[in-house]
Scaffold this motif. Sequence first.
Motif, short mmCIF file in Angstrom:
data_model
loop_
_atom_site.label_atom_id
_atom_site.label_comp_id
_atom_site.label_asym_id
_atom_site.label_seq_id
_atom_site.Cartn_x
_atom_site.Cartn_y
_atom_site.Cartn_z
N UNK A 61 25.62 4.15 12.35
CA UNK A 61 25.55 5.57 12.68
C UNK A 61 24.12 6.05 12.94
N UNK A 62 23.16 5.11 12.93
CA UNK A 62 21.78 5.50 13.22
C UNK A 62 21.65 5.93 14.67
N UNK A 63 20.79 6.89 14.91
CA UNK A 63 20.53 7.37 16.26
C UNK A 63 19.04 7.26 16.55
N UNK A 64 18.71 7.14 17.82
CA UNK A 64 17.29 7.08 18.18
C UNK A 64 17.03 8.02 19.33
N UNK A 65 15.76 8.28 19.57
CA UNK A 65 15.37 9.22 20.61
C UNK A 65 15.28 8.56 21.98
N UNK A 66 15.35 7.22 21.98
CA UNK A 66 15.16 6.49 23.22
C UNK A 66 13.71 6.30 23.58
N UNK A 67 12.80 6.85 22.76
CA UNK A 67 11.37 6.78 23.06
C UNK A 67 10.73 5.61 22.34
N UNK A 68 9.82 4.95 23.03
CA UNK A 68 9.03 3.91 22.39
C UNK A 68 8.00 4.56 21.47
N UNK A 69 7.73 3.97 20.33
CA UNK A 69 6.79 4.60 19.40
C UNK A 69 5.35 4.56 19.89
N UNK A 70 4.73 5.71 19.92
CA UNK A 70 3.31 5.79 20.26
C UNK A 70 2.50 5.82 18.96
N UNK A 71 1.32 5.27 19.00
CA UNK A 71 0.50 5.24 17.79
C UNK A 71 -0.05 6.63 17.47
N UNK A 72 0.19 7.06 16.23
CA UNK A 72 -0.23 8.39 15.79
C UNK A 72 -1.47 8.37 14.91
N UNK A 73 -1.64 7.32 14.12
CA UNK A 73 -2.81 7.21 13.24
C UNK A 73 -3.01 5.74 12.88
N UNK A 74 -3.95 5.47 11.97
CA UNK A 74 -4.29 4.08 11.68
C UNK A 74 -3.14 3.29 11.06
N UNK A 75 -2.17 3.97 10.44
CA UNK A 75 -0.99 3.28 9.92
C UNK A 75 -0.31 2.51 11.04
N UNK A 76 -0.14 3.17 12.17
CA UNK A 76 0.52 2.54 13.32
C UNK A 76 -0.30 1.40 13.89
N UNK A 77 -1.63 1.54 13.86
CA UNK A 77 -2.47 0.45 14.37
C UNK A 77 -2.18 -0.85 13.63
N UNK A 78 -2.14 -0.79 12.32
CA UNK A 78 -1.91 -2.01 11.53
C UNK A 78 -0.48 -2.53 11.68
N UNK A 79 0.50 -1.60 11.65
CA UNK A 79 1.90 -2.04 11.72
C UNK A 79 2.23 -2.62 13.08
N UNK A 80 1.89 -1.93 14.15
CA UNK A 80 2.30 -2.39 15.48
C UNK A 80 1.46 -3.56 15.98
N UNK A 81 0.21 -3.64 15.53
CA UNK A 81 -0.59 -4.81 15.92
C UNK A 81 0.00 -6.09 15.33
#
Length: 587
Positions: free
Chosen positions: A54-74
């Motif tokens: 039942x999970x839903x998504x926005x269809x959008x690819x995640x953009x990096x918002x702060x340094x948390x995303x830099x480490x996770x997505x790298x």
Amino acid sequence: MSRIALFLSLLGFIAAASGHDCPSYPASKWSFNPATLQEKLKSRLQLTNVASAFATDSGASPARQNFVDDYIFEKLEKQGVPSAPLASDAEFIRRVTIDLVGRTPAAARVRSFLEDSRPGKREIVIDELLSSSAFSDRWATWFDDLLRNTSNYPEITVAGRNALHEYLRQSIQQGKRYDEMVRDLLSASGSASQGPPNYLLRNHVSGAPSQDFFDDLGANITSTFLGIPTLCISCHSGQHHLEPINAYLSHKTRTDFWEQSAFFARTTVRLLSPDSSDGSAKYEISEAADGYYTSEIAGYPGQRPLRSGGPYLPHYLFTGEAAQGENLRSEYARILTSDFQFARNIANRIWAHFMGIGIVDPPDGFDLANYETQASHPELLDRLAQDFIDTGFNLRHLMRRITSSSAYQLSAGYPGNWQEPYSRLFARKLTRRLEAEEIHDSIVQATEAGGTYDVAGFLEPVRWAMQLPDTNEPHNSPAQAFMDLLGRGNRTYKPRDSDSSILAGLSLMNDPFVKSRTTFQTDTGLARLQALPDDEVVEEVFLRTLSRPPTAEEKRVAIVHMSEDRIAGLEDLQWALINRPEFILNH
């Protein structure tokens, strides 16, 4: 159509059914026991698989918002693992509201958020939640759990429990620095009615050797505020015992531990009055002018093996730093809160709350000798800790940093072939079952029904379970029994348990607490829906229960059912949605 038939029609799927041991601290009790970790992993994956339906998504690819995303997505990119897309707005507002204030959002807030077209609306709702009184309530409960604040301990009175709870709530509300909070707790002196002394008193047992009190304080403090489980070396040195469990502690000795316990050797507990029926504070904590940690014990020797040598002078277990002042507990509090591991521990605990598992997991199992391999993202955790220090040990800032990241806002659904190792990469939202108080408060929010609870020692009644100071409140009430069945624990020997169980499922179906709030009465939220057209009724019940509009098929099924008997149909709809896995999972 029967109530059960409606439930099954709306469900849409069927969840999968879900060597040398220390005698005082057996492996079965370790949170980092391999069997325990494997069982928790299995349970978490089952819930995540259920939520994906039942999970839903926005269809959008995640953009990096702060340094948390830099480490996770790298790291995801380096290992060739795609992430889930961003969660939909409906999924996000439900998730972040539960995580920050401990209950689902009101229907009106969901509706306004879904209609809001501003690009920064997610950050707006995060700040709104962080500044709410419900945030202070929820995180006071979180710290009550961490500190195990309860009147179930022999030395803790109801008044003392309430005083510590109120200290925590006020500290959070006022934005007190976290290091200052902990210094208050560790260096506290005075009557237990003042609040912080109760953290120290929890470790005191009348009639036991004072050394046991000092040792228990040292072990509980390192576990709670550093995430390092030192209790084992209070009984035996680490060599030949801890190598498979904690390489760092395998090099520590009982003598090292006693030198840390020596910081508490001047801590004195004095009985103020005999036991009283009004729950008033009975004890006070003070700091003597002198005193050392000795191995000499008169009378009952306690449960630990005999001590030897001494007297021992205070030295910090992890650096060897000695006390520089005469108030030893104040010195210990200064040294501990200056230790980088202090900031790293709380950053990891709060990360685990929001992300499902810690960067070091379990959060109370740090092995400093193997940190670089033990942690899934050691550089990220260190950066979070340093950021926390740089911003003045600001808890709200740390929570904002995590919740505003795209890594936190990923969907629980996953478009590719999910593999278990991806959990440690945080490639999707990891699902958890709501805690007992979260389920209680979300039912109250969804039904707009519920009275107030009298709490021992409180001048005013409370409405929300997140406002209760203890897991034994509200005493002898249906709400207490309901939450106990949902794994609330007791902050002493029975830990909190948010795993699925048959008893939990049956209580959601049949418990008087649920039945009374899904029955049509003139003073309930159900009754206030009576004047609305059927399609608006269905949409409103979905918004306030599941934080999303119904699908076309869900709306059709519900309207057909309500056409047979509108009042009974409305009751059945509310009951059915509360009993969906979607309701009790944070996804």
